[in-house]
Scaffold this active site. Structure first.
Site, PDB file in Angstrom:
ATOM      1  N   LYS A  38       0.817  -1.219   0.000  1.00 58.90           N
ATOM      2  CA  LYS A  38       0.000   0.000   0.000  1.00 58.90           C
ATOM      3  C   LYS A  38       0.852   1.271   0.000  1.00 58.90           C
ATOM      4  O   LYS A  38       0.498   2.253  -0.658  1.00 58.90           O
ATOM      5  CB  LYS A  38      -0.952  -0.002   1.180  1.00 58.90           C
ATOM      6  CG  LYS A  38      -0.300   0.050   2.549  1.00 58.90           C
ATOM      7  CD  LYS A  38      -1.312   0.047   3.670  1.00 58.90           C
ATOM      8  CE  LYS A  38      -0.634   0.071   5.025  1.00 58.90           C
ATOM      9  NZ  LYS A  38       0.209   1.265   5.239  1.00 58.90           N
ATOM     10  N   THR A  39       1.981   1.271   0.725  1.00 58.43           N
ATOM     11  CA  THR A  39       2.824   2.473   0.753  1.00 58.43           C
ATOM     12  C   THR A  39       3.392   2.759  -0.626  1.00 58.43           C
ATOM     13  O   THR A  39       3.469   3.919  -1.060  1.00 58.43           O
ATOM     14  CB  THR A  39       3.966   2.309   1.775  1.00 58.43           C
ATOM     15  OG1 THR A  39       3.415   1.994   3.051  1.00 58.43           O
ATOM     16  CG2 THR A  39       4.780   3.586   1.884  1.00 58.43           C
ATOM     17  N   ASP A 223      -3.757   7.211   4.489  1.00 58.16           N
ATOM     18  CA  ASP A 223      -3.233   5.867   4.718  1.00 58.16           C
ATOM     19  C   ASP A 223      -3.896   5.287   5.964  1.00 58.16           C
ATOM     20  O   ASP A 223      -4.313   6.021   6.860  1.00 58.16           O
ATOM     21  CB  ASP A 223      -1.719   5.944   4.900  1.00 58.16           C
ATOM     22  CG  ASP A 223      -1.056   4.581   4.981  1.00 58.16           C
ATOM     23  OD1 ASP A 223      -1.685   3.582   4.570  1.00 58.16           O
ATOM     24  OD2 ASP A 223       0.092   4.516   5.464  1.00 58.16           O
ATOM     25  N   GLU A 224      -3.992   3.951   6.036  1.00 57.66           N
ATOM     26  CA  GLU A 224      -4.585   3.271   7.204  1.00 57.66           C
ATOM     27  C   GLU A 224      -5.964   3.860   7.535  1.00 57.66           C
ATOM     28  O   GLU A 224      -6.289   4.154   8.685  1.00 57.66           O
ATOM     29  CB  GLU A 224      -3.660   3.379   8.428  1.00 57.66           C
ATOM     30  CG  GLU A 224      -2.275   2.803   8.221  1.00 57.66           C
ATOM     31  CD  GLU A 224      -2.237   1.281   8.223  1.00 57.66           C
ATOM     32  OE1 GLU A 224      -3.312   0.653   8.230  1.00 57.66           O
ATOM     33  OE2 GLU A 224      -1.127   0.712   8.208  1.00 57.66           O
ATOM     34  N   GLN A 254      -7.929  -5.050   9.438  1.00 58.45           N
ATOM     35  CA  GLN A 254      -6.864  -4.640  10.362  1.00 58.45           C
ATOM     36  C   GLN A 254      -7.287  -3.462  11.237  1.00 58.45           C
ATOM     37  O   GLN A 254      -6.442  -2.733  11.755  1.00 58.45           O
ATOM     38  CB  GLN A 254      -5.594  -4.281   9.586  1.00 58.45           C
ATOM     39  CG  GLN A 254      -4.979  -5.456   8.845  1.00 58.45           C
ATOM     40  CD  GLN A 254      -3.615  -5.119   8.261  1.00 58.45           C
ATOM     41  OE1 GLN A 254      -2.600  -5.048   8.955  1.00 58.45           O
ATOM     42  NE2 GLN A 254      -3.586  -4.896   6.957  1.00 58.45           N
ATOM     43  N   ARG A 609       2.065 -10.705  10.393  1.00 57.70           N
ATOM     44  CA  ARG A 609       3.396 -10.114  10.589  1.00 57.70           C
ATOM     45  C   ARG A 609       4.483 -11.078  10.126  1.00 57.70           C
ATOM     46  O   ARG A 609       5.630 -10.678   9.930  1.00 57.70           O
ATOM     47  CB  ARG A 609       3.662  -9.789  12.066  1.00 57.70           C
ATOM     48  CG  ARG A 609       2.730  -8.807  12.760  1.00 57.70           C
ATOM     49  CD  ARG A 609       2.498  -7.534  12.007  1.00 57.70           C
ATOM     50  NE  ARG A 609       1.300  -7.635  11.187  1.00 57.70           N
ATOM     51  CZ  ARG A 609       1.015  -6.844  10.171  1.00 57.70           C
ATOM     52  NH1 ARG A 609       1.847  -5.903   9.817  1.00 57.70           N
ATOM     53  NH2 ARG A 609      -0.104  -7.007   9.475  1.00 57.70           N
TER      54      ARG A 609
END
Length: 674
Positions: A38-39, A223-224, A254, A609
């Site tokens: 995503k970044t 973002d997020e 998330q 993770r």
């Protein structure tokens, strides 16, 4: 940058990522699963906007941590160059809103030069309010803080509580809320919640300002997005309602911050507010193995009300996810330590490639003991923070007061350090006198008042003789180096160094505390500000303390952290311990379906993770304080039953080991005396 470079950038993206990057106008929702890049999508999309002719100054991209904002900036600078990147705004919600409040303080109900009350100061002001109105038997301080935080997130003002409120004690809450706000205004302070709250209220009530901001910032990226609170969502709506160029990137699976106002349904709310939204789903995961994703997908699919996606990966490591049943927490800890040693030795994986995730910090004791015995180097995240140190808080109180001479609490913290004979009664008289003087003339700050009454208070007069020259030096500062030098004068000339030396148990401790001060001054000198100001330095300290952490760098050590702290990180090998009912899901969350779903999302975050190795473990016998529980009290988490059996490789304590035999003997003894 040349068109060929843009082509190269686009060719590095998968089809779904490319679709998101090439959608340059209108509302866009990028549903980005864990590890789907995503970044890269956000920074590539900003670069493409700039290539297409959008001025960098018109682009705002916000995230939730300074670390994430810095990463965006570094990646974007690599594409478009540092000078172009610096013209766009890449920041947190709070940093962006603070920029607006600084520009429009009066429209926001504030005064020029306001400062941010830290958590301790906010708590002190709220405590004064609760005690003044004799509400301490009705609201604990923690509950009072939670209520006011929730009201600000819901964009409620005190007068809204006169009628129609669902709060049982709405009139008492109104009184508490109103007077807490009065205290903040008296000392020209905002609390952390105020930063977004007052920005949104100002934009709602000042059409001209809102129109100006919408014309200035024509492209907004978040973002997020699943972590946005109600107030933050309203900010996005207000800024995006005219030009509609709003891109949000998030993952409802998330959403793990309900306790601070985040709701997974915010993605659905976005689609409702912007019905013409184009939606792109990123499902190709670049982090985890197929085996790990099979477990994660099967668990999260149980949650209701998802937008829905299924992650997949080309990484087929052929390493199964392992579920270990341990006898107790010590057995569990030894299993973790032994497995880490085994993989470290056989795979040459550095210690920093391992992490142990826990639901709460209370679980780390057994792990730490086992690591010490087995000689596993480790680092526990979440230790004492730099700004919690007394000597740091004392010194920065001078800086805060110099920036905001209405900030009476900051000065009171240090005015009698070391002891100057200024007692509590004197401070109470000074506060009462200032409040009376300020009520008739709002321009009178606390330093003005002290100067006017210094002849009545000899000890205060002696303090002012030392302080006023340093105060003037602060106000004339033209660089961060000047600020650091002024702070050094405070430390040495106003008695703080003397206090450190006299209150330390040894010279070694004193030198350690003085070195903390030196670190603060050194880092202060290196703060980068677009335009220097004293308030800019103070804001940087409040909103980005990452450069000031006193914790040693983790180095090549195994990481131990909570699941919440692991958000956004990845490791080759992850151990998630204590996967048990009442722990994961936590017992406080089991009262509602929504609480259990949040815990399931937390479990999902922990699973994703891991890049290659993933170990899950639970115990049959676990100590709880001075009591022990076994059998029905300790059950495997319900989340484990949601994983198909073929996706887990199971193991348990070997009964032939010396440790297992010792545990069995201890259990028999326990049963005898139960």
């Amino acid at each position: 940058m040349s068109g060929q470079s843009l082509d190269h950038l686009l060719q590095s993206l998968n089809p779904e990522q490319r679709s998101a990057v090439q959608t340059l106008s209108g509302p866009l929702l990028v549903l980005a699963g864990a590890g789907t890049g995503k970044t890269k999508v956000i920074t590539s999309r900003i670069a493409n906007l700039i290539y297409s002719g959008v001025r960098p100054e018109q682009i705002v991209a916000v995230s939730f941590t300074n670390k994430a904002a810095r990463e965006m900036g570094e990646r974007l600078a690599h594409i478009v160059g540092k000078q172009v990147q610096k013209r766009s705004i890449l920041s947190t919600f709070h940093s962006f809103c603070l920029r607006i409040l600084r520009e429009f303080p009066e429209e926001s109900g504030l005064r020029q030069g306001f400062s941010i009350a830290d958590e301790g100061m906010s708590r002190d002001l709220l405590k004064e309010t609760v005690i003044e109105h004799k509400l301490q038997d009705i609201f604990s301080l923690a509950r009072a803080s939670e209520i006011i935080g929730n009201l600000k997130d819901e964009l409620v003002v005190p007068d809204d509580l006169s009628k129609g409120s669902r709060l049982l004690n709405r009139l008492l809450v109104k009184k508490m809320f109103r007077d807490y706000e009065r205290r903040l205004r008296l000392y020209n302070l905002v609390d952390f919640n105020d930063i977004v709250y007052r920005t949104v209220l100002m934009m709602r009530s000042h059409d001209v300002v809102r129109e100006m901001l919408c014309e200035r910032y024509k492209h907004f990226l978040v973002d997020e997005f699943q972590d946005t609170s109600n107030a933050q969502f309203e900010l996005v709506r207000l800024l995006g309602e005219k030009h509609r160029n709003v891109c949000v990137v998030g993952d409802d699976d998330q959403s793990i911050y309900a306790w601070r106002g985040a709701k997974p349904k915010v993605l659905f709310d976005f689609l409702e507010v912007f019905p013409e939204t184009r939606r792109v789903t990123l499902e190709q995961n670049y982090r985890c193995s197929s085996q790990i994703l099979a477990v994660a997908n099967s668990v999260i699919a149980t949650n209701a009300g998802r937008l829905g996606k299924t992650l997949w990966s080309r990484k087929d490591e052929r390493v199964p996810v392992r579920l270990h049943t341990a006898e107790n927490e010590r057995d569990e800890a030894l299993f973790v330590a032994d497995q880490i040693h085994k993989i470290h030795r056989e795979e040459s994986l550095p210690w920093a490639g391992f992490t142990v995730l826990v639901r709460s910090n209370a679980q780390t004791d057994a792990i730490e003991q086992a690591f010490i015995e087995r000689k596993v180097p480790y680092h526990v995240h979440g230790g004492s923070e730099f700004f919690d140190k007394k000597e740091i808080r004392d010194l920065l109180s001078y800086l805060k007061f110099a920036n905001n001479p209405f900030d009476i609490n900051s000065l009171f913290r240090v005015i009698n350090v070391p002891s100057r004979g200024i007692g509590l009664k004197t401070l109470e008289n000074l506060r009462d006198g200032f409040e009376k003087a300020n009520s008739s003339d709002k321009s009178i700050n606390f330093l003005h008042y002290l100067t006017s009454v210094r002849s009545d208070f000899p000890a205060v007069s002696a303090f002012l003789e030392l302080f006023i020259p340093v105060f003037n030096k602060f106000r004339l500062a033209g660089s961060t180096k000047d600020v650091a030098n002024s702070l050094r004068d405070c430390f040495e000339q106003l008695g703080l160094k003397k206090d450190v030396l006299s209150t330390s148990n040894s010279m070694q401790v004193a030198h350690w505390r003085i070195n903390l001060i030196e670190k603060l001054l050194s880092v202060l000198e290196k703060i980068e500000l677009d335009d220097f100001s004293l308030s800019g330095v103070v804001d940087a300290l409040h909103l980005d303390d990452s450069g000031f952490s006193s914790r040693k760098e983790a180095g090549d050590r195994v990481q131990i952290m909570t699941i919440h702290a692991s958000k956004g990180l990845e490791f080759p090998c992850v151990f998630l311990i204590g996967v048990e009912e009442k722990r994961l899901p936590h017992e406080r969350s089991m009262e509602t379906p929504e609480g259990v779903e949040e815990e399931r999302r937390l479990f999902y975050v922990a699973l994703t993770r891991a890049q290659k190795y993933l170990f899950l473990s639970h115990c049959g016998f676990r100590s709880r304080g001075t009591r022990s529980s076994r059998g029905a009290d300790i059950e495997p988490s319900r989340f484990l039953s949601e994983v198909p059996s073929e996706n887990l490789a199971r193991s348990e304590t070997d009964p032939a080991t010396e440790e297992a035999q010792r545990l069995e003997a201890a259990k028999r003894l326990f049963e005898m005396f139960r």
